[in-house]
Design a protein around this motif. Structure first.
Motif, short mmCIF file in Angstrom:
data_model
loop_
_atom_site.label_atom_id
_atom_site.label_comp_id
_atom_site.label_asym_id
_atom_site.label_seq_id
_atom_site.Cartn_x
_atom_site.Cartn_y
_atom_site.Cartn_z
N LYS A 48 -72.10 84.07 4.97
CA LYS A 48 -72.33 83.11 3.88
C LYS A 48 -72.25 81.68 4.38
O LYS A 48 -73.03 80.82 3.95
CB LYS A 48 -71.32 83.35 2.76
N LEU A 49 -71.33 81.40 5.31
CA LEU A 49 -71.19 80.04 5.82
C LEU A 49 -72.38 79.61 6.68
O LEU A 49 -72.71 78.43 6.74
CB LEU A 49 -69.88 79.88 6.59
N ILE A 50 -73.02 80.55 7.36
CA ILE A 50 -74.20 80.18 8.15
C ILE A 50 -75.50 80.43 7.38
O ILE A 50 -76.59 80.22 7.91
CB ILE A 50 -74.23 80.91 9.52
N LYS A 51 -75.35 80.86 6.12
CA LYS A 51 -76.48 81.13 5.22
C LYS A 51 -77.39 82.26 5.72
O LYS A 51 -78.59 82.27 5.49
CB LYS A 51 -77.27 79.86 4.94
N LYS A 68 -78.29 85.36 14.72
CA LYS A 68 -78.16 84.35 15.78
C LYS A 68 -78.90 83.04 15.50
O LYS A 68 -78.35 81.96 15.73
CB LYS A 68 -78.54 84.94 17.13
N PRO A 69 -80.15 83.06 14.99
CA PRO A 69 -80.80 81.78 14.67
C PRO A 69 -80.06 81.00 13.57
O PRO A 69 -80.07 79.77 13.56
CB PRO A 69 -82.19 82.18 14.19
N TYR A 70 -79.39 81.71 12.68
CA TYR A 70 -78.62 81.06 11.62
C TYR A 70 -77.34 80.43 12.18
O TYR A 70 -76.85 79.44 11.65
CB TYR A 70 -78.26 82.08 10.53
N LEU A 71 -76.80 81.05 13.23
CA LEU A 71 -75.58 80.55 13.85
C LEU A 71 -75.86 79.42 14.84
O LEU A 71 -74.99 78.59 15.10
CB LEU A 71 -74.86 81.71 14.56
N LYS A 72 -77.07 79.37 15.37
CA LYS A 72 -77.42 78.41 16.44
C LYS A 72 -77.06 76.95 16.12
O LYS A 72 -76.46 76.27 16.96
CB LYS A 72 -78.90 78.54 16.79
N ARG A 75 -66.44 76.13 8.48
CA ARG A 75 -66.20 75.22 7.34
C ARG A 75 -66.21 73.77 7.79
O ARG A 75 -66.75 72.91 7.10
CB ARG A 75 -64.89 75.58 6.65
N GLU A 76 -65.64 73.50 8.96
CA GLU A 76 -65.66 72.13 9.50
C GLU A 76 -67.09 71.71 9.82
O GLU A 76 -67.50 70.58 9.53
CB GLU A 76 -64.78 72.04 10.74
N TRP A 77 -67.85 72.62 10.41
CA TRP A 77 -69.25 72.33 10.72
C TRP A 77 -70.04 72.06 9.44
O TRP A 77 -70.79 71.08 9.36
CB TRP A 77 -69.85 73.51 11.50
N ARG A 78 -69.87 72.90 8.44
CA ARG A 78 -70.57 72.70 7.17
C ARG A 78 -70.19 71.36 6.54
O ARG A 78 -71.05 70.65 6.03
CB ARG A 78 -70.24 73.84 6.18
N ALA A 123 -74.73 75.76 14.26
CA ALA A 123 -73.27 75.63 14.32
C ALA A 123 -72.79 75.64 15.77
O ALA A 123 -71.92 74.85 16.15
CB ALA A 123 -72.60 76.75 13.53
N ILE A 124 -73.36 76.52 16.59
CA ILE A 124 -72.99 76.59 18.00
C ILE A 124 -73.30 75.25 18.68
O ILE A 124 -72.46 74.71 19.41
CB ILE A 124 -73.73 77.74 18.73
N GLU A 125 -74.49 74.72 18.43
CA GLU A 125 -74.87 73.44 19.05
C GLU A 125 -73.93 72.33 18.63
O GLU A 125 -73.52 71.50 19.45
CB GLU A 125 -76.32 73.10 18.67
N TRP A 126 -73.56 72.29 17.36
CA TRP A 126 -72.64 71.26 16.88
C TRP A 126 -71.26 71.44 17.50
O TRP A 126 -70.63 70.48 17.93
CB TRP A 126 -72.56 71.31 15.34
N LEU A 127 -70.80 72.68 17.58
CA LEU A 127 -69.47 72.95 18.14
C LEU A 127 -69.42 72.66 19.65
O LEU A 127 -68.41 72.17 20.15
CB LEU A 127 -69.05 74.40 17.87
N VAL A 128 -70.50 72.91 20.37
CA VAL A 128 -70.55 72.57 21.80
C VAL A 128 -70.35 71.07 21.97
O VAL A 128 -69.60 70.62 22.83
CB VAL A 128 -71.89 73.02 22.44
#
Length: 196
Positions: A105-108, A140-144, A184-187, A146-151
């Motif tokens: 739900k968080l990554i839609k 994975k495309p939905y998570l991408k 949640r922080e990323w969102r 967030a991964i880029e932002w977290l990196v």
């Protein structure tokens, strides 16, 4: 002469008896899908339970192995729904279902839809489950994003929950809890983009 009321009552009783097993199995699986804890989930499984993906070949995942995998699932608050009962028989049930959780739900991500075949033993416990995915879309495309932002913003905490080299989630209850906090922080940092 046969009493029409007696015929009606006998027919009704015969019909109820003939349909008892499918209704029992529908009830069992509805309870199973509404399990609110890992322990409750496991209580619906026989000791010789096996889970197979795609087809029933070789040895599947046993109850003990599944118990370990469910630590991730139940830390993410699974939202499992039966969409349709396809077949209800004495010992076999086939149904279409969908699962979402806090992570999806968080990554839609729209969730995981599947067709599951269950074999239920005489005690009402699930002996075998065949899981066949129905949506081919990867999360994975939905998570991408967030991964880029977290990196860029929190690579140390990302490394605790994600293997960047193998591009794989670390799946246990601790990392599940950390994922929810990170997502949640990323969102929150991208609120206009990810508002519903």
């Amino acid at each position: 002469m046969i009493d029409p009321k007696l015929v009606l009552i006998t027919t009704f009783i015969a019909f109820r008896c003939a349909n008892r097993e499918p209704n029992r199995n529908e009830h069992i699986l509805t309870q199973f899908y509404n399990s609110s804890s890992r322990i409750e989930h496991l209580d619906h499984l026989s000791t010789d339970y096996e889970l197979h993906f795609g087809s029933v070949t070789g040895k599947g995942i046993n109850k003990s192995q599944l118990a370990n995998l469910l630590k991730w699932d139940y830390a993410l608050n699974p939202d499992r729904q039966i969409l349709e009962f396809i077949k209800l028989a004495r010992d076999t049930v086939i149904l279409r279902s969908k699962e979402e959780n806090d992570f999806s739900k968080l990554i839609k991500y729209p969730g995981w839809e599947s067709v599951n075949t269950y074999v239920i033993d005489e005690r009402g416990l699930i002996k075998l489950q065949l899981y066949q995915p129905r949506n081919e879309t990867s999360y994975k495309p939905y998570l991408k994003p967030a991964i880029e932002w977290l990196v860029a913003h929190d690579s140390l905490r990302l490394a605790e929950v994600y293997d960047l080299k193998d591009k794989a989630l670390i799946q246990d209850s601790v990392s599940a809890t950390k994922w929810i906090k990170l997502l949640r922080e990323w969102r929150a940092s991208n609120l206009p983009t990810y508002r519903k």
